[in-house]
Each structure stands twice: as structure tokens, then as C-alpha cells.
Design an enzyme around this catalytic site. Structure first.
Site, PDB file in Angstrom:
ATOM      1  CG  ASN A  67      -2.199   0.694   1.052  1.00  0.00           C
ATOM      2  OD1 ASN A  67      -2.814   0.627   0.005  1.00  0.00           O
ATOM      3  ND2 ASN A  67      -2.609   1.388   2.097  1.00  0.00           N
TER       4      ASN A  67
ATOM      5  CB  VAL B 128      -3.928   2.760  -7.226  1.00  0.00           C
ATOM      6  CG1 VAL B 128      -3.766   1.495  -6.393  1.00  0.00           C
ATOM      7  CG2 VAL B 128      -3.800   2.452  -8.716  1.00  0.00           C
ATOM      8  N   PRO B 129      -6.653   3.744  -4.941  1.00  0.00           N
ATOM      9  CG  PRO B 129      -8.880   3.188  -4.498  1.00  0.00           C
ATOM     10  CD  PRO B 129      -7.777   3.018  -5.515  1.00  0.00           C
ATOM     11  CB  CYS B 130      -3.128   3.450  -1.035  1.00  0.00           C
ATOM     12  SG  CYS B 130      -2.397   5.014  -1.507  1.00  0.00           S
ATOM     13  CG  HIS B 131      -7.609   7.697  -0.416  1.00  0.00           C
ATOM     14  ND1 HIS B 131      -7.267   7.586  -1.755  1.00  0.00           N
ATOM     15  CD2 HIS B 131      -8.960   7.851  -0.386  1.00  0.00           C
ATOM     16  CE1 HIS B 131      -8.360   7.673  -2.487  1.00  0.00           C
ATOM     17  NE2 HIS B 131      -9.401   7.831  -1.687  1.00  0.00           N
TER      18      HIS B 131
END
Length: 173
Positions: free
Chosen positions: A125, A134-137
Site C-alpha cells: 500500500n 489506486v485508492p490506498c487512502h
């Protein structure tokens, strides 16, 4: 490897968009994280050259729509990343988390079929080179707290809150 670098204003600061000659998004980083951008590009691609140039209109329009009111437009963007097969598996799973939702690292590890790999999932991540798309949040701690984010916790908080506002059901008139 030649890559093109574009810049885009956003509510969370200027974004750096890195695309390849096919127009695929290779990296998206925040303006004040140039060192991280170059570190990730070097790690994933070795030698590279960044040439100033415009990202494809589809990328710019999808990001503008995301910040205005439509998180769904990001799903159609082509992302091409380096990374290990495990990292790419994690990054693909991140794209499957619906906007407005969050999950824990443990839940993400289960989703990819590796329930004991929480720490490895966290490392993958953190190595994600394509913020927002690429929504690592959307990955949070097991206790529900916002944990580390390459763009900084204030940005993570803003992005999560923004997506939750976008997904509030309309009140009938």
C-alpha cells in the site's frame, strides 16, 4: 524509459501526473512529494526520463470529475505500474474498494487470499505509485483510525471525507 510529466491543480494541492507513451498513468503524486515520486519511479522502472508534456485528456477529465462530484470516472483509467506481482495484486484490490468505503489492512489481506499478510499488504500500500486512482487512502487501521499515507494524513482525511460526501444518498424532494 521515457515518461511524460504533467501537473494538475486540485483541492489537495498540485498533482504530478506521469504517463507513458501509450497514455497509461504510471504515477500520480502530490506536488510536495517530488522525492517520493522519484524514489518510486526509480524503484519500479530503474532508469527513466521525465519529459514535460500533457497527460491525456481522459486522465485530466476523470480527475477533475473526481474532485467535483464523480469518483466513478477513475475506474475507467488505464494504470500501468511496475512493482512485484504481490504489489500489483494489492493495487488491483485497492481499485475494487468502492469510493466512500474504507477497509482495514487485515480485510484487504483477506480479499486477496492472504489473510496473514497484513504487514506485506501495508508495505505494498505504501509503495503505491498512483495516489487517488489506486485508492490506498481507503485503507485504515483495524481500530478504524486513519493510519499512514504517502501524501500525509491531512490529505487522506480530506480524500476519505470527500468520497463519503459524494456517496450520501439524495434526499427526496
Amino acid at each position: 524509459m521515457q515518461l511524460w510529466l504533467d501537473r494538475l491543480a486540485s483541492p489537495v494541492g498540485e498533482l504530478r501526473l506521469v504517463v507513458d507513451e501509450q497514455g497509461a498513468l504510471r504515477a500520480l503524486e502530490f506536488d510536495d512529494h517530488d522525492e517520493r515520486l522519484h524514489r518510486l519511479l526509480k524503484r519500479h522502472y530503474g532508469r527513466y526520463e521525465l519529459i514535460p508534456g500533457a497527460a491525456p485528456a481522459a486522465i485530466r477529465q476523470a480527475l477533475a470529475a473526481y474532485f467535483e462530484d464523480d469518483a466513478s470516472r477513475l475506474a475507467a483509467l488505464t494504470v500501468a505500474t511496475g512493482g512485484t506481482p504481490f504489489q500489483r495484486l494489492v493495487w488491483q484490490a485497492l481499485r475494487e474498494i468502492p469510493a466512500g468505503s474504507t477497509i482495514s489492512y487485515g480485510e484487504l489481506a483477506k480479499r486477496i487470499g492472504r489473510p496473514g499478510a497484513c504487514r506485506a499488504v501495508g508495505l505494498a500500500n505504501g509503495a503505491n505509485p498512483v495516489a487517488i486512482v489506486v485508492p490506498c487512502h481507503r485503507v485504515i487501521g483495524a481500530n478504524g483510525t486513519l493510519t499512514g499515507y504517502g501524501g500525509g494524513l491531512p490529505r487522506k482525511q480530506w480524500l476519505v471525507a470527500h468520497e463519503r460526501r459524494l456517496n450520501v444518498p439524495a434526499v427526496p424532494a
